[in-house]
Each structure stands twice: as structure tokens, then as C-alpha cells.
Design a protein around this motif. Structure first.
Motif, PDB file in Angstrom:
ATOM      1  N   LEU A  66      26.331  24.532 -16.570  1.00 33.86           N
ATOM      2  CA  LEU A  66      24.987  24.378 -16.027  1.00 33.86           C
ATOM      3  C   LEU A  66      24.268  25.725 -15.991  1.00 33.86           C
ATOM      4  CD1 LEU A  66      23.171  22.166 -14.847  1.00 33.86           C
ATOM      5  CD2 LEU A  66      24.167  22.663 -12.615  1.00 33.86           C
ATOM      6  N   LYS A  67      23.038  25.755 -16.489  1.00 29.42           N
ATOM      7  CA  LYS A  67      22.220  26.971 -16.517  1.00 29.42           C
ATOM      8  C   LYS A  67      21.200  26.961 -15.375  1.00 29.42           C
ATOM      9  CE  LYS A  67      19.356  29.644 -19.718  1.00 29.42           C
ATOM     10  NZ  LYS A  67      18.813  29.676 -21.092  1.00 29.42           N
ATOM     11  N   SER A  68      20.551  25.821 -15.150  1.00 26.11           N
ATOM     12  CA  SER A  68      19.581  25.694 -14.066  1.00 26.11           C
ATOM     13  C   SER A  68      19.400  24.229 -13.731  1.00 26.11           C
ATOM     14  CB  SER A  68      18.233  26.322 -14.451  1.00 26.11           C
ATOM     15  OG  SER A  68      17.646  25.613 -15.518  1.00 26.11           O
ATOM     16  N   GLU A  69      18.901  23.996 -12.521  1.00 25.69           N
ATOM     17  CA  GLU A  69      18.588  22.639 -12.102  1.00 25.69           C
ATOM     18  C   GLU A  69      17.534  22.685 -11.012  1.00 25.69           C
ATOM     19  OE1 GLU A  69      21.740  20.527  -9.978  1.00 25.69           O
ATOM     20  OE2 GLU A  69      22.759  22.447  -9.666  1.00 25.69           O
ATOM     21  N   GLY A  70      16.643  21.702 -11.069  1.00 24.96           N
ATOM     22  CA  GLY A  70      15.606  21.638 -10.065  1.00 24.96           C
ATOM     23  C   GLY A  70      14.573  20.586 -10.397  1.00 24.96           C
ATOM     24  N   TRP A  71      13.524  20.560  -9.596  1.00 28.21           N
ATOM     25  CA  TRP A  71      12.504  19.529  -9.685  1.00 28.21           C
ATOM     26  C   TRP A  71      11.320  19.959 -10.529  1.00 28.21           C
ATOM     27  CZ3 TRP A  71      13.391  14.748  -8.219  1.00 28.21           C
ATOM     28  CH2 TRP A  71      14.413  14.515  -7.305  1.00 28.21           C
ATOM     29  N   LEU A  72      10.840  19.005 -11.342  1.00 25.55           N
ATOM     30  CA  LEU A  72       9.619  19.187 -12.121  1.00 25.55           C
ATOM     31  C   LEU A  72       8.610  18.144 -11.686  1.00 25.55           C
ATOM     32  CD1 LEU A  72      10.801  19.567 -15.837  1.00 25.55           C
ATOM     33  CD2 LEU A  72       9.835  21.341 -14.396  1.00 25.55           C
ATOM     34  N   ASN A  73       7.375  18.573 -11.583  1.00 25.41           N
ATOM     35  CA  ASN A  73       6.257  17.644 -11.418  1.00 25.41           C
ATOM     36  C   ASN A  73       5.454  17.806 -12.699  1.00 25.41           C
ATOM     37  OD1 ASN A  73       4.199  16.002 -10.692  1.00 25.41           O
ATOM     38  ND2 ASN A  73       3.687  17.082  -8.801  1.00 25.41           N
TER      39      ASN A  73
ATOM     40  N   THR B 210       5.150  19.248 -15.927  1.00 25.80           N
ATOM     41  CA  THR B 210       5.807  20.403 -16.558  1.00 25.80           C
ATOM     42  C   THR B 210       5.953  21.572 -15.594  1.00 25.80           C
ATOM     43  OG1 THR B 210       3.692  21.260 -17.360  1.00 25.80           O
ATOM     44  CG2 THR B 210       4.901  19.784 -18.828  1.00 25.80           C
ATOM     45  N   GLN B 211       5.578  21.400 -14.344  1.00 24.07           N
ATOM     46  CA  GLN B 211       5.590  22.482 -13.362  1.00 24.07           C
ATOM     47  C   GLN B 211       6.848  22.427 -12.501  1.00 24.07           C
ATOM     48  OE1 GLN B 211       2.633  24.724 -12.800  1.00 24.07           O
ATOM     49  NE2 GLN B 211       2.426  23.972 -14.888  1.00 24.07           N
ATOM     50  N   LYS B 212       7.520  23.577 -12.357  1.00 26.88           N
ATOM     51  CA  LYS B 212       8.648  23.656 -11.434  1.00 26.88           C
ATOM     52  C   LYS B 212       8.106  23.581 -10.015  1.00 26.88           C
ATOM     53  CE  LYS B 212      11.532  26.433 -14.444  1.00 26.88           C
ATOM     54  NZ  LYS B 212      12.116  27.754 -14.710  1.00 26.88           N
ATOM     55  N   VAL B 213       8.732  22.724  -9.209  1.00 25.45           N
ATOM     56  CA  VAL B 213       8.353  22.552  -7.808  1.00 25.45           C
ATOM     57  C   VAL B 213       9.623  22.430  -6.975  1.00 25.45           C
ATOM     58  CG1 VAL B 213       6.123  21.459  -8.294  1.00 25.45           C
ATOM     59  CG2 VAL B 213       8.150  20.035  -8.027  1.00 25.45           C
ATOM     60  N   ASP B 214       9.468  22.646  -5.702  1.00 27.58           N
ATOM     61  CA  ASP B 214      10.548  22.472  -4.738  1.00 27.58           C
ATOM     62  C   ASP B 214      11.723  23.405  -5.050  1.00 27.58           C
ATOM     63  OD1 ASP B 214       8.928  20.601  -3.481  1.00 27.58           O
ATOM     64  OD2 ASP B 214       9.853  18.908  -4.504  1.00 27.58           O
ATOM     65  N   TYR B 215      12.934  22.956  -4.793  1.00 32.81           N
ATOM     66  CA  TYR B 215      14.103  23.846  -4.840  1.00 32.81           C
ATOM     67  C   TYR B 215      14.741  23.891  -6.225  1.00 32.81           C
ATOM     68  CZ  TYR B 215      17.421  26.640  -2.271  1.00 32.81           C
ATOM     69  OH  TYR B 215      18.136  27.687  -1.781  1.00 32.81           O
ATOM     70  N   TRP B 216      15.072  25.113  -6.688  1.00 26.31           N
ATOM     71  CA  TRP B 216      15.732  25.328  -7.981  1.00 26.31           C
ATOM     72  C   TRP B 216      16.957  26.202  -7.792  1.00 26.31           C
ATOM     73  CZ3 TRP B 216      14.816  24.169 -13.218  1.00 26.31           C
ATOM     74  CH2 TRP B 216      13.792  23.240 -13.429  1.00 26.31           C
ATOM     75  N   LEU B 217      17.961  25.948  -8.612  1.00 30.51           N
ATOM     76  CA  LEU B 217      19.171  26.768  -8.661  1.00 30.51           C
ATOM     77  C   LEU B 217      19.390  27.233 -10.086  1.00 30.51           C
ATOM     78  CD1 LEU B 217      20.251  24.054  -6.650  1.00 30.51           C
ATOM     79  CD2 LEU B 217      21.614  26.026  -6.068  1.00 30.51           C
ATOM     80  N   TYR B 218      19.806  28.486 -10.236  1.00 31.79           N
ATOM     81  CA  TYR B 218      20.129  29.073 -11.541  1.00 31.79           C
ATOM     82  C   TYR B 218      21.562  29.574 -11.488  1.00 31.79           C
ATOM     83  CZ  TYR B 218      15.145  28.962 -12.481  1.00 31.79           C
ATOM     84  OH  TYR B 218      13.857  28.550 -12.685  1.00 31.79           O
ATOM     85  N   TYR B 219      22.236  29.530 -12.650  1.00 35.58           N
ATOM     86  CA  TYR B 219      23.650  29.870 -12.707  1.00 35.58           C
ATOM     87  C   TYR B 219      23.924  30.887 -13.814  1.00 35.58           C
ATOM     88  CZ  TYR B 219      23.926  25.577  -9.994  1.00 35.58           C
ATOM     89  OH  TYR B 219      23.740  24.612  -9.042  1.00 35.58           O
ATOM     90  N   PHE B 220      24.958  31.711 -13.577  1.00 31.78           N
ATOM     91  CA  PHE B 220      25.480  32.579 -14.631  1.00 31.78           C
ATOM     92  C   PHE B 220      26.230  31.711 -15.636  1.00 31.78           C
ATOM     93  CE2 PHE B 220      25.205  35.710 -11.137  1.00 31.78           C
ATOM     94  CZ  PHE B 220      24.564  36.742 -11.797  1.00 31.78           C
ATOM     95  N   GLU B 221      26.518  32.257 -16.797  1.00 31.91           N
ATOM     96  CA  GLU B 221      27.232  31.499 -17.824  1.00 31.91           C
ATOM     97  C   GLU B 221      28.646  31.141 -17.389  1.00 31.91           C
ATOM     98  OE1 GLU B 221      27.224  31.458 -22.686  1.00 31.91           O
ATOM     99  OE2 GLU B 221      26.307  33.125 -21.607  1.00 31.91           O
ATOM    100  N   ASN B 222      29.190  31.886 -16.406  1.00 33.75           N
ATOM    101  CA  ASN B 222      30.534  31.568 -15.903  1.00 33.75           C
ATOM    102  C   ASN B 222      30.516  30.418 -14.895  1.00 33.75           C
ATOM    103  OD1 ASN B 222      29.623  32.661 -13.471  1.00 33.75           O
ATOM    104  ND2 ASN B 222      30.942  34.449 -13.541  1.00 33.75           N
TER     105      ASN B 222
END
Length: 133
Positions: free
Chosen positions: A32-39, A41-53
Motif C-alpha cells: 500500500l502506497k496511500s489511502e484516503g477519501w476523494l470527493n 478528484t479532490q483529496k478530502v478528509d483523512y489520508w495515510l501514506y506509506y513507505f515502500e516497506n
């Protein structure tokens, strides 16, 4: 009759166009690289980003594709390296830096420009009456 049809059509359009979707992006290795909410095409609310590990890299809120509120940043071993306040995609407020789970420095920003810095928690607490530390 026509008026009712157009109202129904408009209601359906606004209902569908206002729906949020949850997006997950992955690295080529499948992690997983990133996950979160889109409205739309716009990122909204909470997002998480991950390292490649697979460890967390950063997490925080978006409003209309721009960072806002508090964000937490991690090193590759998933230890917190800093927490920063954002407004309209710019540092705005405090940035708190950590080493070995201890606060080592605090900086204050106003719309992207650093306005102050404290190199110890003791100095910071002397100048600021805040309860979040």
C-alpha cells in the motif's frame, strides 16, 4: 410533469456528484502506497501514506486537495519524526520535532514562514501556555 422530472434529474446529479470514494494506491511491489477519501478528484478528509516497506510515512487531513489541521510524519521505522499544523497546504501553527519519542525542537509558522523556534521543551513551555504537549 416536466418540472418534476427536471427536479428529480437535478437531485440525482447532485447526489451522485457529491459522493465520496475511498481510494487505495499501491507500489509496484503490491504494498500500500496511500489511502484516503476523494470527493470527485479532490483529496478530502483523512489520508495515510506509506513507505515502500509498508510502514506509515505520514497521515493527516485534506480539504479540497490541500493539507489542513495536524499531520503526523514518521521515519522509515514508523517512529514519529514530527507533527505539523497546516492550513491551505502551508505550514501554519506549530511543528513539533521528535527524536527517540522525545520533543527536541518546536517551530512556529505563519502561512509557510517560520516565525519562531524553540530548541528545548523547557524554552517552549516558558513562552507558551499550551496543554497539548
Amino acid at each position: 410533469m416536466k418540472k418534476g422530472f427536471y427536479i428529480l434529474l437535478l437531485f440525482t446529479f447532485f447526489q451522485v456528484s457529491g459522493q465520496k470514494t475511498y481510494l487505495k494506491e499501491h507500489y509496484d511491489n503490491g504494498k500500500l502506497k496511500s489511502e484516503g477519501w476523494l470527493n470527485q478528484t479532490q483529496k478530502v478528509d483523512y489520508w495515510l501514506y506509506y513507505f515502500e516497506n509498508g510502514n506509515k510515512k505520514e497521515e493527516g487531513h485534506f480539504i479540497n486537495n490541500k493539507k489542513c489541521k495536524w499531520w503526523i510524519f514518521y521515519n522509515s521505522k514508523e517512529a514519529i519524526s514530527k507533527k505539523c499544523e497546516f492550513e491551505n497546504d502551508q505550514l501554519n501553527g506549530f511543528s513539533v520535532f521528535y527524536k527517540n519519542n522525545q520533543i527536541i525542537r518546536v517551530e512556529k509558522y505563519f502561512m509557510g514562514t517560520k516565525s519562531n523556534e524553540w530548541n528545548s521543551l523547557k524554552e517552549f513551555k516558558k513562552d507558551n501556555k499550551l496543554n497539548f504537549l
